[in-house]
Design an enzyme around this catalytic site. Structure first.
Site, short mmCIF file in Angstrom:
data_model
loop_
_atom_site.label_atom_id
_atom_site.label_comp_id
_atom_site.label_asym_id
_atom_site.label_seq_id
_atom_site.Cartn_x
_atom_site.Cartn_y
_atom_site.Cartn_z
N SER A 260 18.74 20.60 87.64
CA SER A 260 18.76 19.22 87.16
C SER A 260 19.67 19.17 85.93
O SER A 260 19.95 20.23 85.34
CB SER A 260 17.34 18.80 86.75
OG SER A 260 17.35 17.57 86.06
N TYR B 3 9.13 20.64 82.85
CA TYR B 3 10.25 20.39 83.77
C TYR B 3 11.54 20.99 83.20
O TYR B 3 12.26 21.70 83.91
CB TYR B 3 10.40 18.87 83.98
CG TYR B 3 11.35 18.50 85.10
CD1 TYR B 3 10.95 18.56 86.44
CD2 TYR B 3 12.64 18.06 84.83
CE1 TYR B 3 11.82 18.22 87.46
CE2 TYR B 3 13.52 17.71 85.85
CZ TYR B 3 13.10 17.78 87.16
OH TYR B 3 13.98 17.44 88.19
#
Ligand SMILES: NC(=O)c1ccc[n+]([C@@H]2O[C@H](COP(=O)([O-])OP(=O)(O)OC[C@H]3O[C@@H](n4cnc5c(N)ncnc54)[C@H](O)[C@@H]3O)[C@@H](O)[C@H]2O)c1
Length: 280
Positions: A143, A156
């Protein structure tokens, strides 16, 4: 890798979003597919979509956080197709909230899927990709959160920074050994998928046992709004196919976000404290 036609591709998180789009795009290129996901019904829908493209495909309900499940996925792949050429370690979950208010189960869930899922995939499949002597490719989904660390999504960020690090290490190691297996790391910005409802797949033994705190809920609402207006996953899948064919390591869906990455790296080079990243 020159062409996907007749090759075997394994995609985790193939029941939804980016994983489903990659599977469909690979099928359009003529690849045979092994689709893996923890969600049975969504996986069956993806299987039907892929088979409509006229390729051979199987689906395997898999929890990528469990190594035995990923080993079973590899066995099923060998049983169905005898080998594997492309592995997309893509299954992932998101969830917001400050580190101060995070519970251990928040870390365990997110790292279990996003980080250990990738480790399990590489461990179970790299020997298979190497053994066939043909060109192969591993695509790990990280990401932009693996390149800059904004507040409110600590587990995350941790998982995605680790996936970038693992991918870069693997790229160097496979390059040095003369392997025919290439590596790419997919670093999307916001993409219009079901990631904002990731809690749907949270196992019961890793529940918080209480309602998420207000800051987590408001961060999740922000994320949901951005995801809803995000990029079409089909565009992401196009970029992935181009990266596989061109043996490109970085797959960046929103190049404008590299400004925040540059700012981070500049601050690091100058030994200045990090600035809070702005994505725009
Ligand atoms: N959507 C975005 O804006 C965005 C941005 C950056 C990175 N990503 C990454 O893209 C990847 C795909 O996510 P998405 O956006 O398509 O979300 P999504 O929720 O639409 O798809 C994720 C899939 O992973 C599956 N999954 C969840 N836990 C699993 C487990 N334990 N084992 C196997 N499968 C599991 C889900 O069932 C789902 O089908 C993730 O790694 C995510 O972190 C997404």
């Amino acid at each position: 890798m020159q062409a996907l036609k007749g090759k075997v591709a394994v995609v985790t998180g193939a029941g939804s979003g980016i994983g489903r789009a990659m599977a469909l795009r690979f099928a359009k290129e003529g690849a045979n597919l092994v689709l893996a996901d923890i969600e049975d019904t969504a996986l069956t829908e993806s299987l039907a979509l892929v088979r409509d493209e006229g390729v051979d495909a199987v689906d395997v309900v898999t929890d990528v956080a469990q190594f035995e499940a990923v080993e079973a996925l590899a066995e099923r792949t060998l049983e169905a197709f005898g080998t594997c050429h492309v592995l997309c370690n893509n299954a992932g979950v998101g969830g917001g909230g400050s580190i101060a208010k995070a519970h251990l189960v928040d870390w365990q869930w997110v790292l279990g899927v996003n980080l250990w899922g990738v480790i399990h995939g590489i461990t179970a499949f790299l020997p298979i990709l190497e053994a066939n002597g043909e060109d192969g490719h591993i695509v790990n989904t990280a990401s932009v959160a693996g390149l800059v660390a904004g507040p409110g999504i600590g587990p995350y960020n941790a998982s995605k920074f680790a996936v970038v690090g693992i991918s870069e290490t693997l790229f160097h190691e496979l390059g040095a050994s003369g392997s025919k297996v290439g590596v790419s790391v997919l670093c999307p910005g916001y993409v219009s998928t079901n990631i904002a409802t990731s809690q749907r797949n949270r196992p019961s033994h890793l529940q918080r046992g209480e309602r998420a705190p207000g800051d987590a809920r408001s961060r999740n609402a922000d994320i949901a709004a951005n995801v809803a207006t995000g990029m079409d996953p089909a565009q992401v899948a196009d970029l992935v196919v181009r990266a596989i064919y061109g043996n490109k390591f970085w797959v960046i869906t929103h190049p404008e976000l590299l400004t925040a990455v540059r700012r981070r790296n500049d601050a690091l080079s100058d030994l200045r404290n990090p600035e809070q990243p702005t994505f725009g």
